[in-house]
Design a protein around this motif. Structure first.
Motif, mmCIF file in Angstrom:
data_model
loop_
_atom_site.group_PDB
_atom_site.id
_atom_site.type_symbol
_atom_site.label_atom_id
_atom_site.label_comp_id
_atom_site.label_asym_id
_atom_site.label_seq_id
_atom_site.Cartn_x
_atom_site.Cartn_y
_atom_site.Cartn_z
ATOM 1 N N LEU A 105 0.825 -1.203 0.000
ATOM 2 C CA LEU A 105 0.000 0.000 0.000
ATOM 3 C C LEU A 105 0.862 1.257 0.000
ATOM 4 N N ARG A 106 1.899 1.263 0.826
ATOM 5 C CA ARG A 106 2.777 2.437 0.888
ATOM 6 C C ARG A 106 3.464 2.692 -0.443
ATOM 7 N N ARG A 107 3.798 1.627 -1.145
ATOM 8 C CA ARG A 107 4.549 1.769 -2.391
ATOM 9 C C ARG A 107 3.672 2.005 -3.610
ATOM 10 N N THR A 108 2.449 1.515 -3.580
ATOM 11 C CA THR A 108 1.598 1.612 -4.769
ATOM 12 C C THR A 108 0.426 2.566 -4.607
ATOM 13 N N GLY A 109 0.000 2.808 -3.370
ATOM 14 C CA GLY A 109 -1.183 3.626 -3.154
ATOM 15 C C GLY A 109 -2.477 2.960 -3.586
ATOM 16 N N ARG A 111 -5.337 1.679 -2.745
ATOM 17 C CA ARG A 111 -6.294 1.549 -1.646
ATOM 18 C C ARG A 111 -7.461 0.643 -2.012
ATOM 19 N N GLU A 112 -7.860 0.670 -3.266
ATOM 20 C CA GLU A 112 -9.022 -0.115 -3.680
ATOM 21 C C GLU A 112 -8.793 -1.600 -3.415
ATOM 22 N N SER A 113 -7.642 -2.115 -3.831
ATOM 23 C CA SER A 113 -7.350 -3.533 -3.626
ATOM 24 C C SER A 113 -7.220 -3.852 -2.150
ATOM 25 N N VAL A 114 -6.501 -3.005 -1.407
ATOM 26 C CA VAL A 114 -6.256 -3.271 0.006
ATOM 27 C C VAL A 114 -7.566 -3.210 0.797
ATOM 28 N N ARG A 115 -8.452 -2.307 0.433
ATOM 29 C CA ARG A 115 -9.760 -2.245 1.095
ATOM 30 C C ARG A 115 -10.519 -3.557 0.877
ATOM 31 N N ARG A 116 -10.396 -4.109 -0.304
ATOM 32 C CA ARG A 116 -11.065 -5.381 -0.616
ATOM 33 C C ARG A 116 -10.444 -6.528 0.161
ATOM 34 N N TRP A 117 -9.152 -6.461 0.387
ATOM 35 C CA TRP A 117 -8.449 -7.540 1.100
ATOM 36 C C TRP A 117 -8.631 -7.456 2.611
ATOM 37 N N PHE A 118 -8.950 -6.279 3.113
ATOM 38 C CA PHE A 118 -8.915 -6.040 4.558
ATOM 39 C C PHE A 118 -9.703 -7.072 5.368
ATOM 40 N N PRO A 119 -10.935 -7.430 4.982
ATOM 41 C CA PRO A 119 -11.670 -8.411 5.793
ATOM 42 C C PRO A 119 -10.973 -9.751 5.900
ATOM 43 N N ARG A 120 -10.368 -10.214 4.818
ATOM 44 C CA ARG A 120 -9.654 -11.499 4.878
ATOM 45 C C ARG A 120 -8.399 -11.383 5.731
ATOM 46 N N ARG A 207 0.107 -4.065 14.225
ATOM 47 C CA ARG A 207 0.591 -2.719 13.914
ATOM 48 C C ARG A 207 0.357 -2.395 12.444
ATOM 49 N N SER A 208 0.660 -3.320 11.563
ATOM 50 C CA SER A 208 0.438 -3.081 10.134
ATOM 51 C C SER A 208 -1.039 -2.855 9.830
ATOM 52 N N MET A 209 -1.892 -3.656 10.449
ATOM 53 C CA MET A 209 -3.328 -3.501 10.214
ATOM 54 C C MET A 209 -3.837 -2.153 10.725
ATOM 55 N N SER A 210 -3.279 -1.643 11.819
ATOM 56 C CA SER A 210 -3.691 -0.319 12.310
ATOM 57 C C SER A 210 -3.276 0.771 11.327
ATOM 58 N N GLU A 215 -5.007 4.465 6.883
ATOM 59 C CA GLU A 215 -4.907 4.899 5.485
ATOM 60 C C GLU A 215 -6.245 4.754 4.769
ATOM 61 N N LEU A 216 -7.018 3.747 5.147
ATOM 62 C CA LEU A 216 -8.311 3.507 4.508
ATOM 63 C C LEU A 216 -9.451 4.277 5.169
ATOM 64 N N GLY A 217 -9.143 4.998 6.235
ATOM 65 C CA GLY A 217 -10.175 5.751 6.926
ATOM 66 C C GLY A 217 -11.091 4.902 7.772
ATOM 67 N N LEU A 218 -10.582 3.769 8.275
ATOM 68 C CA LEU A 218 -11.377 2.850 9.092
ATOM 69 C C LEU A 218 -11.018 3.081 10.560
ATOM 70 N N GLY A 219 -11.649 4.086 11.154
ATOM 71 C CA GLY A 219 -11.254 4.513 12.482
ATOM 72 C C GLY A 219 -11.417 3.458 13.552
ATOM 73 N N ASP A 220 -12.538 2.743 13.538
ATOM 74 C CA ASP A 220 -12.766 1.717 14.560
ATOM 75 C C ASP A 220 -11.757 0.583 14.437
ATOM 76 N N GLU A 221 -11.457 0.201 13.211
ATOM 77 C CA GLU A 221 -10.473 -0.868 12.991
ATOM 78 C C GLU A 221 -9.090 -0.405 13.430
ATOM 79 N N LYS A 222 -8.759 0.832 13.152
ATOM 80 C CA LYS A 222 -7.467 1.375 13.592
ATOM 81 C C LYS A 222 -7.343 1.274 15.106
ATOM 82 N N SER A 223 -8.399 1.674 15.816
ATOM 83 C CA SER A 223 -8.368 1.631 17.280
ATOM 84 C C SER A 223 -8.247 0.207 17.795
#
Length: 400
Positions: A105-109, A111-120, A207-210, A215-223
């Motif tokens: 994510l940091r290298r490519t930006g 977000r669309e793919s990473v947002r899709r992967w986040f639940p898994r 830490r990586s998931m936070s 970056e994805l604007g998922l405040g509850d998940e960050k916390s």
């Protein structure tokens, strides 16, 4: 000589090897560890492949992440490998993929793919957190464990070895204390070791998931993941830290320290679990020529430890009896460099990276692992995927 000139040939060869290990698996182009010995995707290998692929072919890095996540079972397990042989499909490996996705994510930006992967990714995190601590002996610490098929005639002999394989370090002397025994808890078989490396890997994943959630604007998940990282870090320091030695050691389930000086301790820097004082003490061990500061890199067991290059016990049966019992390995080298960078020891991180690149430049065979004298491991597996990937990753680290 400029850095690019010095390492250009080895980095070019590394990219060639990395792309030369591509196979089509389940409709995806994936980098496999080795075309003959390991011709399918492996869990933590894939994470390290991604670290290199991001700099070579970001689209291919994306395919490797997606193909790995699609191997996930309904309960969240991502298998060691999609193979029934050795019950590899019933256990996992250290969850490095969360860091790899953060890096992607940091290298490519993307977000669309990473947002899709986040639940898994979250489901895989929860699988380790839920199952790795089923013994309930010591808070959130993880132990090596495996699944097994009923009726397997070799099961009783191999279960402890298969459990150790869940750490990725197939015969590391940390686990000798298990003496080939396992304890069944639910559907899984554990060895009675509280594992600092697996626990640190999970803390790093939190830490990586936070970071990804922010970056994805998922405040509850960050916390949630910030809280997870804090809790795991507290447990790591409460249980594994030896203040007298200034080092992290594994424990038995009865909380007796397993005093093997191992590269696993430095993964606390990768996980950002150590405080600044603890990090400084770890660095003093790392830079000691009597312990870990080798000519060609960081050994998996300290040079002055009695277990250094000792042969494995009878219940372990790796291809090399000293496989993870001292040699220098690509994945642990990468984790050491990441960890040193996390604590602003950049000059030391550069030194470790240069040792690795100089070793690769002197051999150009990209062996699976290397001995302290720079010779490749006796398995004679060359053109290895993660060896090439780590070389690319560290080459870009030096260039930045």
């Amino acid at each position: 000589m400029m850095l690019g000139e010095r390492y250009s040939p080895v980095l070019s060869k590394a990219r060639e090897v990395l792309l030369g290990n591509v196979k089509v698996f389940n409709g995806y182009r994936v980098v496999v560890p080795h075309l003959k010995a390991y011709p399918v995707p492996y869990c933590w290998d894939t994470a390290f492949h991604v670290l290199g692929l991001v700099h070579v072919d970001p689209a291919l890095a994306k395919e490797n992440i997606e193909s790995l996540l699609l191997l996930m079972r309904d309960d969240g397990l991502i298998p060691n490998a999609p193979l029934s042989a050795g019950n590899q499909d019933l256990r996992s490996q250290p969850p490095i993929i969360h860091f790899a996705v953060e890096y992607y994510l940091r290298r490519t930006g993307d977000r669309e793919s990473v947002r899709r992967w986040f639940p898994r990714l979250k489901q895989y995190y929860r699988w380790w957190s839920r199952n790795g601590n089923l013994h309930g002996r010591a808070k959130r610490t993880l132990s090596p464990f495996t699944g097994a098929r009923e009726g397997d005639p070799e099961k009783e002999f191999k279960l402890a070895y298969w459990a150790v394989c869940s750490t990725g370090m197939d015969n590391h002397p940390t686990y000798d204390v298990a003496e080939g025994r396992t304890v069944k808890v639910g559907d899984y078989y554990f060895i009675e070791v509280l594992d600092p490396f697996l626990t640190a890997s999970l803390a790093a994943s939190a830490r990586s998931m936070s970071i990804v959630a922010e970056e994805l604007g998922l405040g509850d998940e960050k916390s949630f993941f910030e809280s997870e990282h804090e809790e795991l870090s507290n447990v790591i320091n409460e249980l594994f830290w030896d203040s007298e030695d200034g080092f992290y050691y594994p424990l038995t389930w009865s909380l007796q320290p397993v005093r093997v000086k191992s590269v696993q301790a430095f993964t606390m820097l990768y996980a950002e679990a150590a405080d600044k004082g603890q990090a400084a003490k770890l660095v003093s061990h790392l830079t000691s020529e009597k312990e870990f500061w080798g000519q060609h890199g960081v050994p998996t067991v300290a040079f002055d430890d009695p277990k250094y290059m000792s042969e494995e016990p009878d219940w372990l049966y790796s291809f090399d009896p000293c496989y993870w019992r001292g040699p220098i390995w690509p994945p642990t080298t990468a984790l050491v460099v990441i960890g040193l960078t996390n604590y602003s020891y950049r000059d030391l991180a550069i030194s470790v990276a240069r040792k690795w690149l100089d070793l690769m430049a002197s051999s150009l065979n990209f062996a699976e692992y290397y001995y302290a004298d720079g010779k490749p491991g006796i398995t004679n597996r060359f053109n290895f995927g993660w060896t090439a990937a780590v070389t690319v990753f560290l080459g870009h680290f030096l260039a930045e």
